[in-house]
Structures are given as structure tokens and as C-alpha cells.
Enzyme design. Structure first.
Site, PDB file in Angstrom:
ATOM      1  N   HIS A  99      38.087  49.021 -15.359  1.00 48.38           N
ATOM      2  CA  HIS A  99      37.273  48.808 -16.555  1.00 48.38           C
ATOM      3  C   HIS A  99      36.142  48.069 -15.957  1.00 48.38           C
ATOM      4  CE1 HIS A  99      40.419  45.901 -17.303  1.00 48.38           C
ATOM      5  NE2 HIS A  99      39.491  45.192 -17.906  1.00 48.38           N
ATOM      6  N   HIS A 101      33.131  45.643 -17.175  1.00 44.22           N
ATOM      7  CA  HIS A 101      32.848  44.786 -18.431  1.00 44.22           C
ATOM      8  C   HIS A 101      31.067  44.892 -18.394  1.00 44.22           C
ATOM      9  CE1 HIS A 101      36.474  42.632 -19.508  1.00 44.22           C
ATOM     10  NE2 HIS A 101      36.904  42.837 -18.354  1.00 44.22           N
TER      11      HIS A 101
END
Ligand code: 5GP
Ligand code: ZN
Length: 136
Positions: A99, A101
Site C-alpha cells: 500500500h 501512503h
């Protein structure tokens, strides 16, 4: 993947505040933001780190990160955006589903860069050569 928190987010088994979705990607607010508007951008399919993500999917992810960054910047009136992606626990990855950010940044927000070191004479050449030789 059955027990992965972000796969559960993708499947809608955990509620999320989604800001973007397409066929292969979703973006949703981080539950514990560094600043409000802090967004996570993931591929729907489970890959643990950026190093396993197929190139095509990584390209789509990168383009989504760009679009989300522009939106977060506009929506929060941020002065800048920091991007971060931790790979493996030693690097600070707590959710093993790759992922990005996307974090809005503000004047005087006190967030700092990592500490910076130095190379001894010849070490830059040594490291650059080792990395070059490890490229696949
Ligand atoms: P990492 O530490 O792996 O780089 O980032 C994981 C991020 O996921 C953390 O910033 C954490 O706040 C966020 N997070 C963990 N669980 C959930 C959740 O159930 N929902 C959302 N929206 N974010 C989560
Ligand atoms: Zn997953």
C-alpha cells in the site's frame, strides 16, 4: 487472501471511507492518519510488497497514486504530499498487502526526514556496483 485486513476492505467485510475505485485499484482513508486526508492506495489483488506486484498493476497503482495525490492536495489545501510504502516488517510494514501512503503535508507540521548518514571513501562505488550487479 482470507485473513488480510486490506483484502477484507476490498471485499467490503471491513468498512472503509473510499475515495477512489476502479477495476483493479482502491483508495481509502487511513484509519489513523498522520493528517486528516491521509489516504492508502492499493491493488485489489493481494501482493505483499511492491517487489511482487506485476509491472502492469504497479503502473496502474502509480497512476492512481498520482491522481489521489492531486485530489488530497486540493481537498486538504496541503502545501505538499509525502508518499511512503514500507516493504516488510523491518521497514515498518504492519499490513502485508502492498500500500502507498498519500500524506498531506503542512508548513511546520514537524514531520522529519529519516536520519542521513555518510559514505566512507570508495563505499559509494562499492554499493552502486553491488546494486547494479543485483539488478534482474
Ligand atoms: P503500514 O504500517 O503497513 O505502512 O501501514 C498500515 C496502515 O494501515 C496504518 O497507517 C494503519 O493506520 C492503517 N490501517 C490498519 N488497519 C486499518 C483498517 O482496518 N482500516 C483502515 N482504513 N486503515 C487501517
Ligand atoms: Zn490482502
Amino acid at each position: 487472501m482470507k485473513d488480510c485486513i486490506f483484502c477484507k476492505v476490498v471485499r467490503g467485510e471491513i468498512p472503509s471511507a473510499r475515495v477512489y475505485e476502479d477495476e483493479n485499484i482502491i483508495a481509502f482513508l487511513d484509519i489513523a492518519p498522520v493528517h486528516k486526508g491521509h489516504t492508502l492506495v492499493i491493488a485489489k489483488e493481494h501482493y505483499e510488497t511492491i517487489m511482487e506486484l506485476p509491472d502492469r498493476l504497479l503502473q496502474e497503482l502509480a497512476v492512481a497514486v498520482k491522481r489521489v495525490s492531486r485530489a488530497v492536495m486540493r481537498a486538504t489545501n496541503a502545501g505538499g504530499i509525502s508518499l511512503s510504502l514500507a516493504n516488510h516488517g523491518i521497514a515498518g510494514q504492519t499490513v502485508p498487502h502492498a500500500h502507498f501512503h498519500v500524506m498531506p503535508r503542512f508548513e511546520g507540521d514537524g514531520l522529519r526526514h529519516w536520519p542521513q548518514g555518510k559514505y566512507a571513501e570508495g563505499e559509494m562505488k562499492e554499493y552502486s556496483e553491488k546494486i547494479k550487479a543485483s539488478m534482474e
